[in-house]
Design a protein around this motif. Structure first.
Motif, PDB file in Angstrom:
ATOM      1  N   PRO A 276      -6.065  -7.475   1.412  1.00  0.00           N
ATOM      2  CA  PRO A 276      -4.626  -7.623   1.202  1.00  0.00           C
ATOM      3  C   PRO A 276      -3.920  -6.268   1.165  1.00  0.00           C
ATOM      4  CG  PRO A 276      -5.882  -8.942  -0.354  1.00  0.00           C
ATOM      5  CD  PRO A 276      -6.860  -8.056   0.320  1.00  0.00           C
ATOM      6  N   ARG A 277      -2.722  -6.210   1.755  1.00  0.00           N
ATOM      7  CA  ARG A 277      -1.904  -4.990   1.726  1.00  0.00           C
ATOM      8  C   ARG A 277      -0.561  -5.318   1.106  1.00  0.00           C
ATOM      9  NH1 ARG A 277      -4.219  -4.503   6.898  1.00  0.00           N
ATOM     10  NH2 ARG A 277      -2.314  -5.220   7.929  1.00  0.00           N
TER      11      ARG A 277
ATOM     12  N   SER B 232      -5.467  -2.328  -3.963  1.00  0.00           N
ATOM     13  CA  SER B 232      -6.123  -1.421  -4.914  1.00  0.00           C
ATOM     14  C   SER B 232      -5.257  -0.212  -5.225  1.00  0.00           C
ATOM     15  CB  SER B 232      -7.445  -0.928  -4.316  1.00  0.00           C
ATOM     16  OG  SER B 232      -7.200  -0.159  -3.141  1.00  0.00           O
ATOM     17  N   GLY B 233      -4.197   0.007  -4.435  1.00  0.00           N
ATOM     18  CA  GLY B 233      -3.337   1.170  -4.584  1.00  0.00           C
ATOM     19  C   GLY B 233      -3.599   2.241  -3.557  1.00  0.00           C
TER      20      GLY B 233
ATOM     21  N   VAL C 167      -3.055   9.602  -5.394  1.00  0.00           N
ATOM     22  CA  VAL C 167      -3.308   8.313  -4.741  1.00  0.00           C
ATOM     23  C   VAL C 167      -4.424   8.476  -3.720  1.00  0.00           C
ATOM     24  CG1 VAL C 167      -2.315   6.482  -3.310  1.00  0.00           C
ATOM     25  CG2 VAL C 167      -0.918   7.589  -5.050  1.00  0.00           C
ATOM     26  N   ALA C 168      -5.446   7.664  -3.812  1.00  0.00           N
ATOM     27  CA  ALA C 168      -6.550   7.719  -2.852  1.00  0.00           C
ATOM     28  C   ALA C 168      -6.031   7.504  -1.437  1.00  0.00           C
ATOM     29  CB  ALA C 168      -7.593   6.654  -3.191  1.00  0.00           C
ATOM     30  N   GLY C 169      -6.566   8.284  -0.513  1.00  0.00           N
ATOM     31  CA  GLY C 169      -6.186   8.147   0.887  1.00  0.00           C
ATOM     32  C   GLY C 169      -4.950   8.914   1.282  1.00  0.00           C
TER      33      GLY C 169
ATOM     34  N   PRO D 128       2.778  -3.225  -8.068  1.00  0.00           N
ATOM     35  CA  PRO D 128       3.447  -4.441  -8.535  1.00  0.00           C
ATOM     36  C   PRO D 128       2.464  -5.379  -9.205  1.00  0.00           C
ATOM     37  CG  PRO D 128       3.174  -4.470  -6.142  1.00  0.00           C
ATOM     38  CD  PRO D 128       2.778  -3.104  -6.615  1.00  0.00           C
ATOM     39  N   ALA D 129       2.964  -6.122 -10.169  1.00  0.00           N
ATOM     40  CA  ALA D 129       2.107  -7.070 -10.881  1.00  0.00           C
ATOM     41  C   ALA D 129       1.638  -8.171  -9.926  1.00  0.00           C
ATOM     42  CB  ALA D 129       2.858  -7.689 -12.051  1.00  0.00           C
ATOM     43  N   ILE D 130       0.386  -8.521 -10.041  1.00  0.00           N
ATOM     44  CA  ILE D 130      -0.170  -9.596  -9.210  1.00  0.00           C
ATOM     45  C   ILE D 130       0.022 -10.918  -9.952  1.00  0.00           C
ATOM     46  CG2 ILE D 130      -2.264 -10.511  -8.156  1.00  0.00           C
ATOM     47  CD1 ILE D 130      -3.289  -7.640  -7.986  1.00  0.00           C
ATOM     48  N   PRO D 131       0.722 -11.869  -9.364  1.00  0.00           N
ATOM     49  CA  PRO D 131       0.984 -13.139 -10.054  1.00  0.00           C
ATOM     50  C   PRO D 131      -0.317 -13.819 -10.471  1.00  0.00           C
ATOM     51  CG  PRO D 131       2.278 -12.965  -8.039  1.00  0.00           C
ATOM     52  CD  PRO D 131       1.304 -11.845  -8.013  1.00  0.00           C
TER      53      PRO D 131
END
Length: 506
Positions: free
Chosen positions: A400-401, A165-166, A351-353, A498-501
């Motif tokens: 996912p990280r 999610s960033g 950026v969150a967090g 990054p772009a998610i395939p």
């Protein structure tokens, strides 16, 4: 890779900002990491002048804020400045309650001195010119005794960890030659400034802006990186870092002169208390023109210099110069970074967090030119706020990280080249030709050490300085000497996710 999961915040940095944040996390558990033992390799411990705060009857937070705005070259956020100055007296009292031994007058009130661009005396000192280390020592004692706080004094930040999610959900650090993945509901960066990118600096050489680069690689915005403050009176005695001659000396009447005794900024008694950028340029020009620059304490301070300014006296005497007898040779040195990770007064970044406090953050209170002794106040006051808010963050759900971005390491020889280039081409006075050469140098060094955080931080300064075609505050362009009518910030956006395939049909 070893993995550690925290229930509370991770604080990166053991200076005044980091320790203030860590103490205010209580009762939430927190981990503070620093690459060197507490009190070592952080600018807070080296600060001499003191902490600015409205403590005198003739002063007020509003007047302090007005001076802060006036010094900042049109780029100070007035609301942020007032948020800072409103907390001045309570912050000094909090630190005193922890044991910081601020100087007192005969009536037991905080003793204050005047520094450049302050309308009145408002800088609380410790032992004349030992404020930073004395204040930090009190916090170190409190931190070591705090039951909610764990401290690693041998861990270096390598990268931040993001969820898909960033959101920042932790960090990768190096400890004992091994990498450790630390997962946390919040990360507070208090990684200090960029003085170590310069060959002539008053700050620990280990501070190379790596926190900025690591934050931007994790998506955080960077604000005004071109604005670097050069302290006008570093002792020019061939030391690295250069010992500092605190501004409080000029506050007590010491004068800047050339080798013939001529005043560098004019004969008026207030001339040497102009904003730091103006004084630094006058000293720089006197040195480059061959006239020399010297700080003369003999008439105004005399024999008191040994008692009232022991750090300065010891440094001068170690170089064979007795300030009671001779003027002190001085030169400008990289001292403070007004730019940094864009953050609000609670330390929140884009950026969150992720939180940022202290010199690595740009909260809007310094603008283009920091008012003297506001930095220790900001570190403690906003560090406390960030610690409280970060302690309320809840851990992100497992998911996912993204693979953390870890840059290469610069060799000692490459770092030396970079430091020389930064001092020569991104120093007190800059121009397009020199900044272009600096960027070329960074490109060449990056080919051998791709993604090195120190190079990324230096590039931010150089490219933003090249784009700012004006002179404002600490940024002086000899080819663009005028100040634009409209004051605009530089904002560098963080690295995108990054772009998610996309999944393809079977």
């Amino acid at each position: 890779m070893r993995r550690v999961a925290l229930d509370g915040p991770l604080i990166v940095g053991g200076g005044l900002a980091g320790l203030s944040a860590a103490l205010e996390c209580a009762p939430r558990k927190a981990l503070l990491i620093t690459p060197a033992p507490l009190l070592d390799a952080c600018s807070s411990a080296w600060a001499q002048g003191g902490m600015a705060a409205a403590l005198a009857e003739a002063d007020s937070p509003a007047l302090h804020a007005a001076d802060t705005v006036a010094a900042g070259g049109g780029l100070v956020d007035g609301a942020a400045a007032r948020a800072l100055t409103d907390r001045g007296a309570e912050t000094v009292a909090w630190l005193a309650g922890l044991g910081a031994p601020f100087d007192r007058d005969a009536h037991g009130r905080f003793a204050v001195s005047r520094e450049a661009a302050h309308a009145v005396a408002r800088v609380a000192r410790v032992g004349g010119d030992g404020a930073g280390r004395a204040i930090l020592s009190a916090l170190v004692v409190a931190a070591r005794a705090a039951e909610h706080l764990d401290i690693w004094e041998d861990a270096r930040l390598l990268a931040l960890i993001r969820a898909d999610s960033g959101r920042v959900v932790g960090a990768v650090v190096e400890r004992g030659g091994r990498r450790v993945e630390i997962l946390a509901p919040a990360v507070v960066l208090a990684t200090g400034g960029i003085g170590g990118l310069y060959a002539v600096t008053t700050t620990p050489a280990a501070l190379k802006g790596e926190g900025l680069a690591i934050a931007q690689a994790a998506g955080a915005d960077i604000l005004d990186p071109e604005f670097v403050q050069f302290h006008p009176t570093a002792l020019d005695i061939g030391r690295d870092p250069a010992p500092l001659a605190t501004e409080a000396l000029r506050g007590e009447g010491a004068r800047l002169v050339d080798r013939d005794g001529g005043f560098l900024l004019g004969a008026d008694a207030e001339a040497d208390l102009a904003p730091r950028d103006q004084v630094a340029r006058a000293v720089h020009r006197a040195v480059t023109e061959g006239r020399g620059a010297f700080l003369d304490t003999r008439r105004a301070i005399g024999d008191r210099v040994a008692r009232d300014f022991p750090a300065l006296f010891a440094a001068a005497m170690s170089a064979g110069i007795d300030p009671r007898v001779s003027p002190l040779p001085v030169a400008p040195a990289a001292h403070y970074h007004m730019g940094g990770i864009a953050a609000d007064t609670d330390g929140r970044t884009s950026v969150a967090g992720l939180f940022a406090v202290g010199e690595c953050a740009a909260t809007g209170v310094h603008g283009a030119n920091r008012l003297a002794s506001n930095s220790l106040l900001e570190a403690a006051a906003f560090g406390r706020r960030a610690g409280r808010v970060a302690a309320t963050e809840v851990a992100a759900a497992n998911g996912p990280r993204l693979a953390p971005h870890i840059g290469a390491e610069l060799t000692a020889a490459a770092l030396a080249q970079l430091r020389q280039g930064m001092s020569r081409w991104a120093g007190v006075e800059r121009d397009a030709s020199g900044l272009g050469r600096l960027i070329d140098l960074i490109d060449r060094l990056d080919a051998d050490a791709p993604g090195a955080p120190a190079l990324a931080a230096a590039r931010m300064v150089a490219e933003a300085a090249l784009e700012r075609r004006e002179s404002r505050g600490g940024h002086a362009r000899s080819d663009f000497p005028d100040t634009n009518s409209e004051a605009r910030h530089t904002r560098l956006t963080g690295a995108p996710l990054p772009a998610i395939p996309k999944k393809t049909a079977a």
